[in-house]
Structures are given as structure tokens and as C-alpha cells.
Design a protein around this motif. Structure first.
Motif, PDB file in Angstrom:
ATOM      1  N   ASP A   1      56.313  25.889   3.337  1.00 28.89           N
ATOM      2  CA  ASP A   1      57.694  25.406   3.381  1.00 28.89           C
ATOM      3  C   ASP A   1      57.670  23.981   3.951  1.00 28.89           C
ATOM      4  O   ASP A   1      57.752  23.774   5.158  1.00 28.89           O
ATOM      5  N   TYR A   2      57.566  22.999   3.052  1.00 28.16           N
ATOM      6  CA  TYR A   2      57.367  21.613   3.477  1.00 28.16           C
ATOM      7  C   TYR A   2      58.638  20.995   4.060  1.00 28.16           C
ATOM      8  O   TYR A   2      58.557  20.107   4.899  1.00 28.16           O
ATOM      9  N   HIS A   3      59.786  21.466   3.625  1.00 32.35           N
ATOM     10  CA  HIS A   3      61.035  20.935   4.167  1.00 32.35           C
ATOM     11  C   HIS A   3      61.185  21.318   5.641  1.00 32.35           C
ATOM     12  O   HIS A   3      61.526  20.484   6.481  1.00 32.35           O
ATOM     13  N   ALA A   4      60.908  22.586   5.947  1.00 30.96           N
ATOM     14  CA  ALA A   4      60.964  23.027   7.342  1.00 30.96           C
ATOM     15  C   ALA A   4      59.895  22.325   8.169  1.00 30.96           C
ATOM     16  O   ALA A   4      60.113  21.975   9.332  1.00 30.96           O
ATOM     17  N   MET A   5      58.736  22.115   7.552  1.00 35.22           N
ATOM     18  CA  MET A   5      57.629  21.414   8.219  1.00 35.22           C
ATOM     19  C   MET A   5      58.043  19.985   8.586  1.00 35.22           C
ATOM     20  O   MET A   5      57.743  19.503   9.676  1.00 35.22           O
ATOM     21  N   MET A   6      58.749  19.340   7.666  1.00 37.19           N
ATOM     22  CA  MET A   6      59.187  17.972   7.901  1.00 37.19           C
ATOM     23  C   MET A   6      60.196  17.907   9.053  1.00 37.19           C
ATOM     24  O   MET A   6      60.154  17.001   9.876  1.00 37.19           O
ATOM     25  N   ARG A   7      61.087  18.889   9.136  1.00 32.79           N
ATOM     26  CA  ARG A   7      62.144  18.872  10.149  1.00 32.79           C
ATOM     27  C   ARG A   7      61.659  19.276  11.534  1.00 32.79           C
ATOM     28  O   ARG A   7      62.318  18.998  12.522  1.00 32.79           O
TER      29      ARG A   7
ATOM     30  N   TYR B   1      56.001  12.767   9.405  1.00 32.03           N
ATOM     31  CA  TYR B   1      55.699  12.535   8.000  1.00 32.03           C
ATOM     32  C   TYR B   1      56.812  13.110   7.141  1.00 32.03           C
ATOM     33  O   TYR B   1      57.444  14.095   7.495  1.00 32.03           O
ATOM     34  N   THR B   2      57.024  12.504   5.972  1.00 29.61           N
ATOM     35  CA  THR B   2      58.051  12.982   5.055  1.00 29.61           C
ATOM     36  C   THR B   2      57.562  14.231   4.342  1.00 29.61           C
ATOM     37  O   THR B   2      56.377  14.582   4.387  1.00 29.61           O
ATOM     38  N   GLU B   3      58.497  14.878   3.645  1.00 32.30           N
ATOM     39  CA  GLU B   3      58.174  16.113   2.920  1.00 32.30           C
ATOM     40  C   GLU B   3      57.105  15.852   1.855  1.00 32.30           C
ATOM     41  O   GLU B   3      56.159  16.613   1.708  1.00 32.30           O
TER      42      GLU B   3
ATOM     43  N   LEU C   1      53.638  15.265   3.483  1.00 33.68           N
ATOM     44  CA  LEU C   1      53.059  16.531   3.927  1.00 33.68           C
ATOM     45  C   LEU C   1      52.568  17.349   2.742  1.00 33.68           C
ATOM     46  O   LEU C   1      51.507  17.986   2.814  1.00 33.68           O
ATOM     47  N   LYS C   2      53.319  17.314   1.641  1.00 28.68           N
ATOM     48  CA  LYS C   2      52.927  18.059   0.442  1.00 28.68           C
ATOM     49  C   LYS C   2      51.615  17.515  -0.118  1.00 28.68           C
ATOM     50  O   LYS C   2      50.729  18.276  -0.511  1.00 28.68           O
ATOM     51  N   LYS C   3      51.466  16.187  -0.129  1.00 29.38           N
ATOM     52  CA  LYS C   3      50.229  15.572  -0.625  1.00 29.38           C
ATOM     53  C   LYS C   3      49.052  15.887   0.291  1.00 29.38           C
ATOM     54  O   LYS C   3      47.945  16.170  -0.174  1.00 29.38           O
TER      55      LYS C   3
END
Length: 197
Positions: free
Chosen positions: A140-146, A155-157, A160-162
Motif C-alpha cells: 500500500d504505497y499511498h499509506a506508505m507515503m503518508r 518520498y512520494t508514492e 516508493l513504488k519504483k
């Protein structure tokens, strides 16, 4: 009145070695060309497009996709018909299906080198960082970003995804941190072992 006195003072200060600054190239500076053959063929009185045509180079290669370049090319061709190109059927290369990350299988491993001597696709610090984020949030990259406690570098979503995509593509030898249970199924070497069975 004041202007005359100012002019007089300015002229009076120029007696002797003081000279007026040469302002010929204040706004335009001619190109400094290092190559001898190009320097011989370059005519500063012609436009860059005309000079490039003399050299056999094509100008405005992206003119078919850029509207302003099309207008500039047409006006240049009207002034100088020798600039007309033979074929105007150039199109932009369209790219589809661009992967989120690079494929790590093509990286050549040099024998006899230590990990410090050969570059890892994901540095050990980045592996520790993304491992900490993935252990807490999974994919869950959005939660990771927040989450600013685990994502302290903010880092942005997409970043982090990359990072995670590169981490997932690492081989078993390249992984230098313990992989959390939440994401073991996403690792490329686990998927290849399952397919091999």
C-alpha cells in the motif's frame, strides 16, 4: 543642463589609457566553434539553419510533431528553398508498455569482485529503508507515503513504488536485508522458484 555636464565629466575621465568598453557583442556573441572543418564552412552572416544545411545536417527534425517548429521551418524554407527537406513524413516514436522498473537479469556479475567493488542495483541503505516501509504497509504505497515515521525521507508514492519494484527484482544474493513475511511472495526469486517446481 545636467546631461551636458555629465557627458563632459565622462569624456574628461577618458584621457590617457582609459578606453570605452567595446559593446559590439553585448547582446550577441558569435558562436565559438572548436572544430576546424565546421569553422571553415560556418558563415556567421547566414542563419544557423542555413549553415547546418551547408554542413549536411538537418534542422528542425521534430518539426512534424512541434507546431512552432513547423512554422519556423516553413518560413525558413520560403526565404531559402535549398532548406526544403525531401520527406516530411517523420513521426514521433510512441512508446508503450514501459515497465515500472528495470529488469535486473541483464546485469553482469563480475567474478572475483566484492559487493563493495560491484554496484548493487539497490544500495544497502535503500534496501533497509524500503524493507522498513514494506514491513509496515505491505504494498500500500499511498499509506506508505503518508506515514512520516517510517517514510522519514518523505518520498512520494511513485518514488516508493519504483524503489519497491527494484527491490522485488533483486536476486537472493543481492538482497542484503531480511525480507519481511508480508512481501516474500512478491520477490522475483521466490516467484521463479515456485515456477520451477
Amino acid at each position: 543642463m545636467g546631461r551636458k555636464a555629465g557627458t563632459k565629466k565622462r569624456r574628461a575621465g577618458r584621457i590617457g589609457k582609459t578606453k570605452l568598453k567595446n559593446r559590439n557583442y553585448q547582446f550577441y556573441k558569435p558562436p565559438q566553434i572548436n572544430d576546424k572543418t565546421v569553422r571553415e564552412l560556418w558563415n556567421p552572416r547566414k542563419s544557423p539553419a542555413a549553415n547546418m544545411a551547408v554542413l549536411g545536417l538537418q534542422t528542425a527534425v521534430n518539426s512534424s510533431i512541434d507546431a512552432r517548429a513547423v512554422i519556423a521551418l516553413q518560413s525558413a524554407q520560403e526565404k531559402n528553398p535549398s532548406l526544403a527537406t525531401k520527406s516530411n513524413s517523420k513521426k514521433a516514436i510512441e512508446l508503450f508498455d514501459i515497465p515500472e522498473s528495470d529488469n535486473m537479469n541483464g546485469i553482469m556479475m563480475l567474478p572475483g569482485k566484492t559487493f563493495a567493488q560491484r554496484k548493487l542495483p539497490v544500495s544497502i541503505e535503500d534496501q533497509k529503508y524500503i524493507r522498513r516501509c514494506l514491513a509496515r504497509h505491505g504494498d500500500d504505497y499511498h499509506a506508505m507515503m503518508r506515514d512520516i515515521k517510517t517514510n522519514d525521507m518523505q518520498y512520494t508514492e511513485s518514488k516508493l513504488k519504483k524503489m519497491a519494484a527494484r527491490f522485488f527484482l533483486l536476486t537472493r544474493d543481492q538482497v542484503k536485508v531480511e525480507v519481511p513475511e508480508k512481501i516474500k511472495h512478491l520477490m522475483a526469486y521466490n516467484q521463479s522458484e515456485k515456477m520451477g517446481k
